[in-house]
Design an enzyme around this catalytic site. Structure first.
Site, PDB file in Angstrom:
ATOM      1  N   TRP A 124      33.398  35.453  36.853  1.00 47.12           N
ATOM      2  CA  TRP A 124      32.508  36.172  35.928  1.00 47.12           C
ATOM      3  C   TRP A 124      32.515  37.684  36.163  1.00 47.12           C
ATOM      4  O   TRP A 124      31.967  38.428  35.361  1.00 47.12           O
ATOM      5  CB  TRP A 124      31.073  35.649  36.064  1.00 47.12           C
ATOM      6  CG  TRP A 124      30.836  34.297  35.465  1.00 47.12           C
ATOM      7  CD1 TRP A 124      31.749  33.506  34.806  1.00 47.12           C
ATOM      8  CD2 TRP A 124      29.600  33.566  35.455  1.00 47.12           C
ATOM      9  NE1 TRP A 124      31.153  32.345  34.394  1.00 47.12           N
ATOM     10  CE2 TRP A 124      29.836  32.350  34.778  1.00 47.12           C
ATOM     11  CE3 TRP A 124      28.315  33.828  35.951  1.00 47.12           C
ATOM     12  CZ2 TRP A 124      28.839  31.397  34.588  1.00 47.12           C
ATOM     13  CZ3 TRP A 124      27.325  32.874  35.768  1.00 47.12           C
ATOM     14  CH2 TRP A 124      27.586  31.672  35.091  1.00 47.12           C
ATOM     15  N   LYS A 125      33.055  38.107  37.285  1.00 47.76           N
ATOM     16  CA  LYS A 125      33.026  39.541  37.657  1.00 47.76           C
ATOM     17  C   LYS A 125      31.582  40.042  37.603  1.00 47.76           C
ATOM     18  O   LYS A 125      30.663  39.269  37.878  1.00 47.76           O
ATOM     19  CB  LYS A 125      33.993  40.334  36.768  1.00 47.76           C
ATOM     20  CG  LYS A 125      35.399  39.715  36.804  1.00 47.76           C
ATOM     21  CD  LYS A 125      36.474  40.564  36.215  1.00 47.76           C
ATOM     22  CE  LYS A 125      37.806  39.831  36.334  1.00 47.76           C
ATOM     23  NZ  LYS A 125      38.921  40.584  35.802  1.00 47.76           N
ATOM     24  N   HIS A 139      41.306  39.907  45.217  1.00 49.13           N
ATOM     25  CA  HIS A 139      41.451  40.170  43.781  1.00 49.13           C
ATOM     26  C   HIS A 139      41.909  41.619  43.599  1.00 49.13           C
ATOM     27  O   HIS A 139      41.466  42.511  44.325  1.00 49.13           O
ATOM     28  CB  HIS A 139      40.120  39.929  43.062  1.00 49.13           C
ATOM     29  CG  HIS A 139      40.262  39.951  41.578  1.00 49.13           C
ATOM     30  ND1 HIS A 139      40.328  41.130  40.867  1.00 49.13           N
ATOM     31  CD2 HIS A 139      40.397  38.954  40.673  1.00 49.13           C
ATOM     32  CE1 HIS A 139      40.488  40.833  39.585  1.00 49.13           C
ATOM     33  NE2 HIS A 139      40.529  39.529  39.441  1.00 49.13           N
ATOM     34  N   GLU A 171      41.152  43.885  41.583  1.00 47.38           N
ATOM     35  CA  GLU A 171      40.108  44.896  41.353  1.00 47.38           C
ATOM     36  C   GLU A 171      39.510  45.358  42.683  1.00 47.38           C
ATOM     37  O   GLU A 171      39.116  46.515  42.829  1.00 47.38           O
ATOM     38  CB  GLU A 171      39.035  44.328  40.410  1.00 47.38           C
ATOM     39  CG  GLU A 171      39.544  44.328  38.977  1.00 47.38           C
ATOM     40  CD  GLU A 171      38.885  43.324  38.051  1.00 47.38           C
ATOM     41  OE1 GLU A 171      37.832  42.760  38.401  1.00 47.38           O
ATOM     42  OE2 GLU A 171      39.450  43.082  36.968  1.00 47.38           O
ATOM     43  N   GLU A 213      48.388  37.126  40.036  1.00 44.94           N
ATOM     44  CA  GLU A 213      47.767  37.914  38.975  1.00 44.94           C
ATOM     45  C   GLU A 213      48.469  39.259  38.859  1.00 44.94           C
ATOM     46  O   GLU A 213      48.168  40.187  39.617  1.00 44.94           O
ATOM     47  CB  GLU A 213      46.291  38.165  39.315  1.00 44.94           C
ATOM     48  CG  GLU A 213      45.464  36.918  39.345  1.00 44.94           C
ATOM     49  CD  GLU A 213      44.025  37.218  38.990  1.00 44.94           C
ATOM     50  OE1 GLU A 213      43.521  36.616  38.036  1.00 44.94           O
ATOM     51  OE2 GLU A 213      43.415  38.091  39.633  1.00 44.94           O
ATOM     52  N   GLY A 243      42.899  41.605  32.206  1.00 40.44           N
ATOM     53  CA  GLY A 243      41.966  42.289  31.309  1.00 40.44           C
ATOM     54  C   GLY A 243      42.647  43.154  30.258  1.00 40.44           C
ATOM     55  O   GLY A 243      42.007  43.939  29.575  1.00 40.44           O
ATOM     56  N   SER A 294      44.728  37.544  31.492  1.00 39.29           N
ATOM     57  CA  SER A 294      44.616  37.349  30.039  1.00 39.29           C
ATOM     58  C   SER A 294      44.949  35.928  29.592  1.00 39.29           C
ATOM     59  O   SER A 294      45.537  35.740  28.532  1.00 39.29           O
ATOM     60  CB  SER A 294      45.468  38.382  29.294  1.00 39.29           C
ATOM     61  OG  SER A 294      45.027  39.687  29.623  1.00 39.29           O
ATOM     62  N   GLY A 299      39.206  35.623  33.816  1.00 37.70           N
ATOM     63  CA  GLY A 299      38.135  36.614  33.787  1.00 37.70           C
ATOM     64  C   GLY A 299      37.388  36.458  32.482  1.00 37.70           C
ATOM     65  O   GLY A 299      36.526  35.588  32.325  1.00 37.70           O
ATOM     66  N   GLY A 300      37.758  37.272  31.503  1.00 42.40           N
ATOM     67  CA  GLY A 300      37.069  37.313  30.214  1.00 42.40           C
ATOM     68  C   GLY A 300      36.806  35.948  29.584  1.00 42.40           C
ATOM     69  O   GLY A 300      35.705  35.680  29.087  1.00 42.40           O
TER      70      GLY A 300
END
Ligand code: PGA
Length: 271
Positions: free
Chosen positions: A35-36, A120, A122, A192, A198, A233, A254-255
């Site tokens: 969910w970030k 991750h 990020e 990833e 994203g 994605s 993610g999204g």
């Protein structure tokens, strides 16, 4: 989903002929929703309710949801009675003590969390987590019996310079040097590509398969046993084609994990 040995993939996926899953594939597929930094108590409750309602009973794939730290207890509670498990998005590389703002692996285990996303991109980029820190987080996670989901992936520059496998080997080696390879029997890997996270760009089947096969080779004897997820994605419209590939054992989302219908469609494609 497609289980044939060979499949001519859709033109949209690059007109490539690739080996797809044999019907005797032993690795159980896994879908992880990250969910970030999204959600609140009310939104989470609605999302978890819709997801559990759509995923009742027995299923042919595992599902994990990784909310932000403050909502782990809420998530564990909402998922009790369902087969869906809870994970965390990161963890401290320290065991305990004066580390303001950090959350230990033992605390996550105490809350009934089962998985932890580690490394991750990020966090590697924005929090400047080094390969060595990532390795220590892996150690802490397994020390308390949680399952690490170790993320690796190359930047666009690395990819364009043809150095993507080199980057992935470096990221994996840092963990192998610290813990060896045998402990990967209780770990999950995720590929990833940074340029696909994203961005709406997905690695082509050929690109993903190349890296997943490379990662299996790096794992040595365990190569065929470890689940390797693809992330970047993944959406309902491309999940089935990715999951049909021989070396992709599910997805890190993610999204798409923030929308119950989209998330459930991907979980179902993984079965
Ligand atoms: P995305 O994120 O699905 O939104 O690309 C993937 C991830 O960061 O795990």
């Amino acid at each position: 989903m497609l289980k044939s040995s060979w499949l001519r993939l859709a033109p949209a996926l690059g007109e490539v002929l690739l080996l797809t899953k044999a019907s005797n594939t032993k690795r159980r597929q896994l879908v992880v929703g990250n969910w970030k930094m999204n959600g609140d108590l009310r939104e989470n409750a609605a999302l978890l309710k819709a997801i559990t309602a759509g995923w009742q009973g027995q299923h042919g794939a595992d599902v994990v949801i990784c909310p932000p730290f403050p909502y782990i207890a809420q998530t564990v509670d909402a998922l009790s009675g369902s087969s869906i498990m809870t994970g965390a998005q990161t963890v401290s590389e320290q065991e305990k003590g004066a580390y303001t703002g950090e959350v230990s692996a033992a605390m996550l285990a105490d809350l009934n969390c089962k998985f932890v996303i580690i490394g991750h991109n990020e966090r590697r980029r924005m929090q400047r987590e080094s390969d060595q820190q990532v390795a220590e987080k892996f150690v802490q996670t397994q020390r308390v019996g949680l399952i690490p989901i170790l993320c690796v992936g190359e930047s666009l520059d690395d990819r364009e310079a043809g150095k993507h496998l080199q980057t992935i080997a470096r990221q994996l080696d840092a963990v192998f040097e610290r813990v060896g390879k045998a402990v990967f029997s209780d770990a999950v890997l995720a590929y990833e590509p940074v340029w696909a996270v994203g961005t709406g760009k997905t690695a082509t089947p050929a690109q993903a398969e190349e890296v997943h096969q490379f990662m299996r080779a790096q794992l040595g004897e365990l190569g065929e046993k470890v689940r390797i997820l693809y992330g970047g994605s993944v959406k309902a419209h491309n999940a089935e084609q990715l999951f049909a590939l021989a070396d992709i054992d599910g997805a890190l989302l993610g999204g798409a994990s923030l929308d119950a219908d989209e998330f459930l469609a991907i979980c179902k494609a993984a079965e």
